[in-house]
Scaffold this active site. Structure first.
Site, short mmCIF file in Angstrom:
data_model
loop_
_atom_site.label_atom_id
_atom_site.label_comp_id
_atom_site.label_asym_id
_atom_site.label_seq_id
_atom_site.Cartn_x
_atom_site.Cartn_y
_atom_site.Cartn_z
CB CYS A 134 -5.30 32.33 -12.84
SG CYS A 134 -5.08 33.35 -14.32
CB SER A 164 -6.01 33.28 -19.11
OG SER A 164 -4.72 33.42 -18.56
CG ASP A 223 -2.40 31.59 -16.80
OD1 ASP A 223 -1.47 32.38 -17.06
OD2 ASP A 223 -3.41 31.47 -17.52
CD1 TRP A 241 -0.68 39.87 -14.43
CD2 TRP A 241 -1.61 37.92 -15.01
NE1 TRP A 241 -2.01 39.94 -14.12
CE2 TRP A 241 -2.62 38.75 -14.48
CE3 TRP A 241 -1.98 36.65 -15.45
CZ2 TRP A 241 -3.94 38.36 -14.35
CZ3 TRP A 241 -3.30 36.25 -15.33
CH2 TRP A 241 -4.26 37.10 -14.79
#
Length: 694
Positions: free
Chosen positions: A646, A432, A691, A693
């Site tokens: 995020c 990012s 966003d 992971w």
């Protein structure tokens, strides 16, 4: 019906390519990180026989309109990864948009207009794919809300258009054991595919001990040898994932020098590339493998004496879609393993069975490898837990042979061509972007923690190079940053590249990069409140948003702004509070336009009880709720404020949803089911964006 493409291009006709090559199966992969492409290649080898003749293709290079031209004795197999929040991969985007033109409600999509085959009756308008058969396997991660959305939508749309699916849709879960999921799907589906194509047995050769290898090595004597990781032999003028820009590194520092790990801030210069980015986009970086890992593999393969000899690696199948393994014609073994191949990941169980066991000549080698190939628990405990890369696994087999007194001349070895199949293509790593183009138009920044850990097996500890495992990309960036290491990290050596015009005395360095556009965006109206939740390096895109709002407040104080809340979490305030002074200064600027804007921190290790960002959301529930209301008396539906999350998908992102739903339910006096429904509606309206992971 939807529109078809303007002109027929025979070079993009995959059915024509299949038939010219004598193939009856085409395998398309939708791949973002290379795993789906690797699975597609492996699947082709698994089903290859005289009756089943597969061809692996990239859908980006071929037209979806040709799907209806497949004959009843031909088959298309789709291996599809899901990217981001339920999105198709970049190389499948055109196909996805054609088959599911309405992404929000795929069932309401227009009927695509397929090309009318000359050898078929007129296509049925409602079922144009009648007579087309397909199989599908999806790759996803169940920590994401839209798990395997890409493959699920394509599967449903293909059937809606009249196609017949062979077997069940497979779903791989990267958060669990995607290799095992793939193996189970193949076990159930491959017999059905063979039956469909008239092949009763897995292999018509009768000899499964000698694998047919995909690649062959050709010794070269070219004057021009490409050794710096070039992505093409000709210079590029437009840059993307296939043709990255070699960007000079202009800033590289450790943000937390007093912490026990490296947290890097790296800026690259895009001047002259023509590439543009916005806050919320991603930057892709192509790393190189460390010199230690490259030499370890060269040594395991017996290639050190000729590591720098010029070679080409070409397809054994003259009809293969990819005729050269690398983007340049001539390179070297050393450059191949340094720049082009993934050499530091554990060897999959399927590869041990197909590419290592066939070359085991001694009983000791077979006894060592067979359990790892046949028993998933043994593989997990030894190969996965020990992170046994191809080099480490080969060396471990030889050590077992030494203990069994196997003579040197009879010890385990594999041809280099098998090693090229063991190691998939080295993929870019996406980060990012942690800056705003409104503030740094040509110099996007990256914020990343350097990954190092200890493999938890005795075998790993005793192996050459020891048990320390290093993330490829972040340790590459650590080397680029030229940071003095005093944190007990394993310092790896990398062969780094200076720009062509660099003053070598200044040690200017470059990295291959490209920009990947994202939907993670600030609202166009600055008066819309924003709630940003970004613990750790999840702060990265939020920093870009904050830069943008602060710049607006400085340059245009007359423009109204909505409240901006930042929830930031880290381990300790003293050692891990990245960008602290900068963030506080920017929020001072933002408060001149939006007085209630503030930073709320959660430092998990600064008190006996762990405190995380989701706990701070609950503690500041009134402020969060007021920000969500945006001047309304009640929400009565999805909030008009925008929420950004995020970081970790597995725990943090889910806990944040729980905390938000709880505070909404309590203050709106509705049930949690209703509150969660409103958050889901916010997602659909792009007011709740993640966003994340795992």
């Amino acid at each position: 019906m939807g529109e078809t493409s303007s002109e027929y291009n025979p070079d993009r006709d995959f059915v024509l390519k299949m038939r010219n090559a004598g193939k009856n199966v085409v395998i398309f992969y939708g791949s973002q990180t290379g795993t789906a492409e690797d699975f597609a290649t492996r699947l082709a080898k698994d089903i290859q026989s005289s009756s089943v003749r597969p061809l692996v293709l990239d859908p980006e290079l071929y037209d979806w309109q040709c799907l209806a031209a497949l004959a009843e004795d031909e088959l298309v197999i789709l291996i599809l990864a899901t990217a981001g929040e339920g999105e198709p991969t970049d190389n499948m985007e055109a196909w996805f948009d054609a088959l599911a033109s309405d992404r929000e409600n795929p069932d309401d999509s227009e009927l695509p207009e397929f090309r009318q085959p000359e050898d078929k009756p007129d296509l049925d308008e409602e079922s144009p794919l009648s007579g087309t058969s397909f199989a599908v396997f999806g790759l996803g991660n169940n920590t994401y809300e839209q798990f395997n959305h890409h493959s699920r939508v394509i599967d449903k749309r293909m059937q809606r258009l009249g196609a017949h699916r062979i077997g069940e849709r497979g779903e791989g879960d990267d958060d669990s054991d995607i290799e095992e999921d793939f193996a189970q799907w193949k076990e159930a589906t491959l017999p059905l595919i063979r039956e469909f194509l008239g092949s009763a047995t897995p292999s018509d050769s009768g000899d499964e001990s000698s694998p047919e290898l995909t690649w062959k090595v050709v010794d070269m004597s070219d004057d021009k040898v490409w050794i710096r990781g070039e992505f093409s032999e000709a210079p590029s003028t437009a840059f993307d994932a296939r043709h990255p820009y070699t960007a000079p590194v202009v800033t590289a520092v450790d943000l937390t020098p007093s912490a026990d790990r490296h947290l890097l801030h790296v800026e690259v210069d895009l001047t002259g590339s023509g590439m543009r980015y916005e806050a919320g986009d991603h930057i892709g970086i192509y790393p190189t493998n460390s010199d230690e890992e490259v030499d370890l593999l060269l040594g395991a393969l017996g290639l050190l004496p000729k590591a720098d000899s010029p070679i080409a690696v070409r397809a054994t199948d003259p009809y293969a879609a990819q005729q050269s393994l690398f983007p340049v014609g001539t390179t070297t073994y050393r450059a191949a393993f340094r720049h082009y191949l993934e050499i530091t990941t554990p060897v999959p169980r399927a590869h041990i069975k197909s590419l290592l066991l066939p070359f085991a000549q001694s009983d000791a080698a077979r006894d060592f490898l067979r359990p790892l190939a046949e028993d998933k628990d043994a593989h997990a405990a030894t190969v996965a837990a020990g992170c046994l890369t191809p080099a480490r696994l080969i060396n471990a087999v030889r050590e077992a042979e030494v203990q069994s007194s196997v003579p040197d001349a009879e010890q385990f070895s594999i041809p280099v061509e098998a090693a090229f199949e063991l190691c998939p293509r080295l993929q870019s790593r996406l980060y990012s972007i942690s800056s705003s183009s409104k503030v740094q138009p040509e110099q996007p920044s990256i914020t990343a923690v350097v990954l190092q850990y200890e493999a938890k097996t005795e075998l790993a500890r005793l192996a050459k190079l020891g048990a320390r495992r290093c993330g490829v990309a972040t340790n590459y960036l650590l080397a680029v940053a030229l940071v003095e290491d005093s944190k007990k990290h394993a310092v790896q050596s990398f062969t780094l590249q200076p720009p062509a015009t660099a003053d070598l005395s200044k040690r200017s360095l470059t990295v291959p990069v490209y920009i990947r556009k994202s939907t993670f965006r600030l609202p166009s109206d600055a008066s819309t409140p924003i709630i940003m939740i970004g613990p750790g390096t999840g702060l990265a895109p939020m920093r870009g948003f904050i830069q943008e709002r602060a710049q607006l407040a400085r340059d245009h104080p007359e423009v109204p702004q909505g409240t901006a809340l930042l929830f930031f979490g880290a381990r300790t305030a003293a050692n891990d509070y990245m960008y602290q002074d900068e963030l506080e200064a920017m929020f001072e600027d933002i408060r001149s336009a939006a007085p209630e804007s503030q930073i709320i921190t959660a430092f998990s290790r600064d008190q006996p009880q762990k405190i995380y960002v989701q706990h701070r959301l609950a503690e500041h529930a009134e402020l969060v709720y007021k920000t969500l209301l945006n001047g309304q008396e009640k929400l009565n539906g999805p909030a008009k404020a925008h929420v950004y999350v995020c970081g970790d998908a597995k725990l943090m992102a889910k806990d944040v949803v729980v905390a938000l739903a709880q505070l909404i339910a309590e203050r709106e006096q509705v049930g949690l089911e209703v509150a969660n429904k409103w958050i889901s509606e916010m997602r659909k309206l792009s007011r709740y964006q993640e966003d994340v992971w795992s």
